[in-house]
Write a protein that holds these residues in place. Structure first.
Motif, mmCIF file in Angstrom:
data_model
loop_
_atom_site.group_PDB
_atom_site.id
_atom_site.type_symbol
_atom_site.label_atom_id
_atom_site.label_comp_id
_atom_site.label_asym_id
_atom_site.label_seq_id
_atom_site.Cartn_x
_atom_site.Cartn_y
_atom_site.Cartn_z
ATOM 1 N N ARG A 130 -38.344 75.489 -110.488
ATOM 2 C CA ARG A 130 -38.336 76.784 -109.818
ATOM 3 C C ARG A 130 -37.039 77.038 -109.044
ATOM 4 O O ARG A 130 -36.475 78.125 -109.103
ATOM 5 C CB ARG A 130 -39.535 76.850 -108.853
ATOM 6 C CG ARG A 130 -39.727 78.192 -108.159
ATOM 7 C CD ARG A 130 -40.290 79.214 -109.095
ATOM 8 N NE ARG A 130 -40.534 80.479 -108.410
ATOM 9 C CZ ARG A 130 -40.965 81.568 -109.022
ATOM 10 N NH1 ARG A 130 -41.211 81.537 -110.320
ATOM 11 N NH2 ARG A 130 -41.167 82.688 -108.352
ATOM 12 N N GLY A 131 -36.554 76.028 -108.351
ATOM 13 C CA GLY A 131 -35.340 76.201 -107.568
ATOM 14 C C GLY A 131 -34.137 76.487 -108.452
ATOM 15 O O GLY A 131 -33.299 77.344 -108.129
ATOM 16 N N VAL A 132 -34.042 75.794 -109.577
ATOM 17 C CA VAL A 132 -32.945 76.017 -110.517
ATOM 18 C C VAL A 132 -33.074 77.399 -111.147
ATOM 19 O O VAL A 132 -32.084 78.106 -111.345
ATOM 20 C CB VAL A 132 -32.929 74.929 -111.617
ATOM 21 C CG1 VAL A 132 -31.816 75.196 -112.628
ATOM 22 C CG2 VAL A 132 -32.757 73.550 -110.996
ATOM 23 N N ALA A 133 -34.311 77.798 -111.432
ATOM 24 C CA ALA A 133 -34.554 79.126 -112.019
ATOM 25 C C ALA A 133 -34.068 80.238 -111.084
ATOM 26 O O ALA A 133 -33.494 81.236 -111.535
ATOM 27 C CB ALA A 133 -36.033 79.298 -112.329
ATOM 28 N N LEU A 159 -30.545 89.622 -115.460
ATOM 29 C CA LEU A 159 -30.608 89.298 -116.886
ATOM 30 C C LEU A 159 -31.514 88.110 -117.198
ATOM 31 O O LEU A 159 -31.922 87.947 -118.352
ATOM 32 C CB LEU A 159 -29.201 89.027 -117.428
ATOM 33 C CG LEU A 159 -28.251 90.228 -117.385
ATOM 34 C CD1 LEU A 159 -26.877 89.841 -117.920
ATOM 35 C CD2 LEU A 159 -28.813 91.391 -118.191
ATOM 36 N N TYR A 160 -31.807 87.289 -116.207
ATOM 37 C CA TYR A 160 -32.745 86.187 -116.422
ATOM 38 C C TYR A 160 -34.052 86.505 -115.723
ATOM 39 O O TYR A 160 -34.078 86.777 -114.512
ATOM 40 C CB TYR A 160 -32.191 84.860 -115.900
ATOM 41 C CG TYR A 160 -33.167 83.703 -116.025
ATOM 42 C CD1 TYR A 160 -33.574 83.251 -117.278
ATOM 43 C CD2 TYR A 160 -33.699 83.078 -114.895
ATOM 44 C CE1 TYR A 160 -34.481 82.209 -117.406
ATOM 45 C CE2 TYR A 160 -34.600 82.027 -115.012
ATOM 46 C CZ TYR A 160 -34.992 81.598 -116.274
ATOM 47 O OH TYR A 160 -35.885 80.566 -116.389
ATOM 48 N N ASN A 161 -35.136 86.503 -116.473
ATOM 49 C CA ASN A 161 -36.456 86.801 -115.940
ATOM 50 C C ASN A 161 -37.174 85.493 -115.606
ATOM 51 O O ASN A 161 -37.510 84.712 -116.509
ATOM 52 C CB ASN A 161 -37.261 87.599 -116.971
ATOM 53 C CG ASN A 161 -38.578 88.107 -116.424
ATOM 54 O OD1 ASN A 161 -39.316 87.380 -115.759
ATOM 55 N ND2 ASN A 161 -38.900 89.360 -116.713
ATOM 56 N N ILE A 162 -37.376 85.238 -114.337
ATOM 57 C CA ILE A 162 -38.015 83.984 -113.906
ATOM 58 C C ILE A 162 -39.419 83.850 -114.475
ATOM 59 O O ILE A 162 -39.861 82.745 -114.836
ATOM 60 C CB ILE A 162 -38.053 83.898 -112.361
ATOM 61 C CG1 ILE A 162 -36.640 83.690 -111.809
ATOM 62 C CG2 ILE A 162 -38.966 82.773 -111.893
ATOM 63 C CD1 ILE A 162 -36.573 83.584 -110.295
#
Length: 300
Positions: A20-23, A54-57
């Motif tokens: 999660r933290g990296v995401a 652009l990145y969807n967690i």
């Protein structure tokens, strides 16, 4: 355990699985303000903060053309990363020139023509990488590059698939069609038998394997409609409206060959990372200055 596990979802999306933290770091890395956002109605009405992420967690998905940026993100932070295998083709400038000049027998104004070095390099780059964004200024012979690529793709995609060429204006539909007629003057490939133009009042369905259309004419079509295409070329992609471009490109789920062309990436309606995400990493075909130098030498 690897920090970022990247896998292919389809021709549009990659999935990046990580803690999660990296995401959250990744999401922040791929978040940017849209140029001119302060003047947009959605921002002024406080319905939007002017950002695109652009990145969807939640889905863990990101555009497939941003693979190199994911690797850069990981390298800068010392994260380990696994990337999906790519099907890169290897070729040579001589092989590409033979394809264009001997096999296609390209003509200009009814006479056999030799392709310029930068055109050969652009065609080679697109063939080897499958997806890319060609930075090609006015006067660089972009339509010959596109013509050569569609002829290549027609032999590479399944016989029941088509090539879609998207342009921003009706006049460019006509210009592209006319250029193809010129290039195929001395070979057996008949443009009227192979290419269909989508203009106002014309059918969006055809048995012909090359479709030339404005993006405005097709962006409301369904994903089923776009499933007929195995390759897409977006000409002057910086002039497309961002929402319309993403609407089209994200519906092309099984379309591995994706090439965008643009003369500029400065102050465009569509942000560079969106264009690269939907098509592929940018490649500079040539510079305007280099073209002018060549013209100057030709008149010496």
């Amino acid at each position: 355990m690897v920090d970022l596990d990247v896998s292919t979802v389809d021709s549009v999306w990659l999935r990046v699985q990580c803690e999660r933290g990296v995401a959250k770091e990744l999401a922040d890395y791929f978040t940017f303000k849209v140029p001119g956002y302060k003047f947009m109605p959605a921002y002024r009405s406080k319905m939007w903060n002017g950002e695109i992420r652009l990145y969807n967690i939640h889905t863990q998905q990101i555009y497939g053309g941003l693979a190199a940026y994911i690797e850069k993100f990981a390298a800068e932070r010392g994260y380990s990363v696994t990337m999906p295998m790519t099907n890169q083709v290897k070729t040579t400038p001589d092989a590409v020139r033979k394809f264009v000049e001997d096999f296609l027998q390209v003509c200009v104004n009814g006479k056999k023509a030799a392709a310029h070095e930068h055109q050969i390099n652009a065609i080679r780059h697109a063939i080897e990488h499958e997806r890319c964004l060609l930075l090609s200024p006015t006067g660089s012979g972009k339509s010959l590059i596109i013509y050569s690529l569609i002829r290549y793709y027609l032999d590479k995609i399944p016989k029941d698939k088509k090539v879609l060429i998207l342009v921003p204006t009706v006049s460019l539909v006509e210009q592209m069609y006319s250029d193809f007629v010129d290039y195929s003057y001395d070979n057996n490939w008949r443009v009227n038998q192979n290419c269909h133009k989508i203009l106002a009042g014309q059918s969006k369905t055809t048995d012909k394997r090359v479709v030339i259309s404005t993006w405005q004419s097709v962006f409301k079509q369904t994903e089923k409609y776009f499933s007929q295409f195995g390759a897409v070329i977006g000409d002057e992609a910086h002039l497309f409206k961002a929402k319309s471009l993403t609407s089209i490109m994200t519906k092309l789920k099984v379309c591995p060959f994706r090439v965008g062309t643009t003369g500029t990436l400065d102050g465009t309606q569509t942000h560079r990372l969106v264009l690269e995400g939907l098509f592929g990493r940018a490649y500079e075909v040539t510079k305007t200055k280099d073209l002018m130098d060549k013209i100057g030498r030709a008149h010496v």
